[in-house]
Design a protein around this motif. Structure first.
Motif, PDB file in Angstrom:
ATOM      1  N   ALA A  56       0.997  -1.210  -0.047  1.00 47.86           N
ATOM      2  CA  ALA A  56       0.080   0.101   0.037  1.00 47.86           C
ATOM      3  C   ALA A  56       0.830   1.277  -0.019  1.00 47.86           C
ATOM      4  O   ALA A  56       1.603   1.322   0.795  1.00 47.86           O
ATOM      5  N   VAL A  57       0.550   2.124  -0.975  1.00 49.28           N
ATOM      6  CA  VAL A  57       1.360   3.318  -1.060  1.00 49.28           C
ATOM      7  C   VAL A  57       0.180   4.124  -0.436  1.00 49.28           C
ATOM      8  O   VAL A  57      -0.984   4.478  -0.882  1.00 49.28           O
ATOM      9  N   VAL A  58       0.685   4.850   0.800  1.00 47.80           N
ATOM     10  CA  VAL A  58      -0.382   5.464   1.633  1.00 47.80           C
ATOM     11  C   VAL A  58      -0.314   6.980   1.383  1.00 47.80           C
ATOM     12  O   VAL A  58       0.867   7.409   1.935  1.00 47.80           O
ATOM     13  N   GLU A  59      -1.217   7.646   1.027  1.00 46.19           N
ATOM     14  CA  GLU A  59      -1.067   9.235   0.958  1.00 46.19           C
ATOM     15  C   GLU A  59      -1.838   9.804   2.277  1.00 46.19           C
ATOM     16  O   GLU A  59      -2.822   9.362   2.491  1.00 46.19           O
ATOM     17  N   VAL A  60      -0.900  10.658   3.151  1.00 47.17           N
ATOM     18  CA  VAL A  60      -1.730  11.145   4.123  1.00 47.17           C
ATOM     19  C   VAL A  60      -2.042  12.553   4.005  1.00 47.17           C
ATOM     20  O   VAL A  60      -1.395  13.194   3.397  1.00 47.17           O
ATOM     21  N   LYS A  61      -3.340  12.937   4.342  1.00 48.46           N
ATOM     22  CA  LYS A  61      -3.868  13.861   4.096  1.00 48.46           C
ATOM     23  C   LYS A  61      -4.626  14.567   5.223  1.00 48.46           C
ATOM     24  O   LYS A  61      -5.544  13.871   5.833  1.00 48.46           O
ATOM     25  N   ARG A  62      -4.330  15.771   5.605  1.00 48.57           N
ATOM     26  CA  ARG A  62      -5.160  16.428   6.726  1.00 48.57           C
ATOM     27  C   ARG A  62      -5.803  17.595   6.393  1.00 48.57           C
ATOM     28  O   ARG A  62      -5.468  18.389   5.733  1.00 48.57           O
TER      29      ARG A  62
END
Length: 123
Positions: A56-62
């Motif tokens: 899993a390539v996880v893009e973290v967005k707040r």
């Protein structure tokens, strides 16, 4: 230090904290974290995690809400992230045969993290 520079520094610290929180959340779900902020010629990968046969390539967005987090990652960026992950997987024998997936981990104030596996599978 000017205001713009201070804002940028605060955003970087907030981003790093968010990535650590995201990694902890994924580990609670059984993922093994393989890397943080992996720089490749194609893209920077926030988190690279593996669970079973899935890489899993996880893009973290707040963001304030989930829709804003989903919209914050454009088609071109998603394409670069997928290609970067495939390139990384090809270079690491332990990852050969892994299925590459692009996930989103959305962070919003006052809410638990929301992990969306294969967040953009339609494109």
């Amino acid at each position: 230090m000017n205001v713009r520079r201070a804002r940028g520094a605060a955003a970087r610290v907030s981003g790093r904290r968010g990535e650590v929180l995201a990694a902890l959340w994924l580990m609670l779900k059984g993922y093994r974290i393989l890397g943080f902020r992996l720089k490749t010629p194609l893209a920077e990968i926030d988190l690279l995690a593996k669970r079973g046969p899935v890489l899993a390539v996880v893009e973290v967005k707040r963001r304030a809400d989930l829709r804003a987090a989903l919209e914050a990652v454009g088609f071109d960026q998603r394409d670069r992230l997928r290609r970067a992950a495939s390139t990384l997987a090809a270079k690491r024998p332990a990852l050969s045969g892994a299925s590459v997936r692009l996930d989103l981990l959305a962070l919003a104030p006052g809410r638990l993290p929301m992990h969306i596996p294969d967040a953009w599978k339609g494109d």
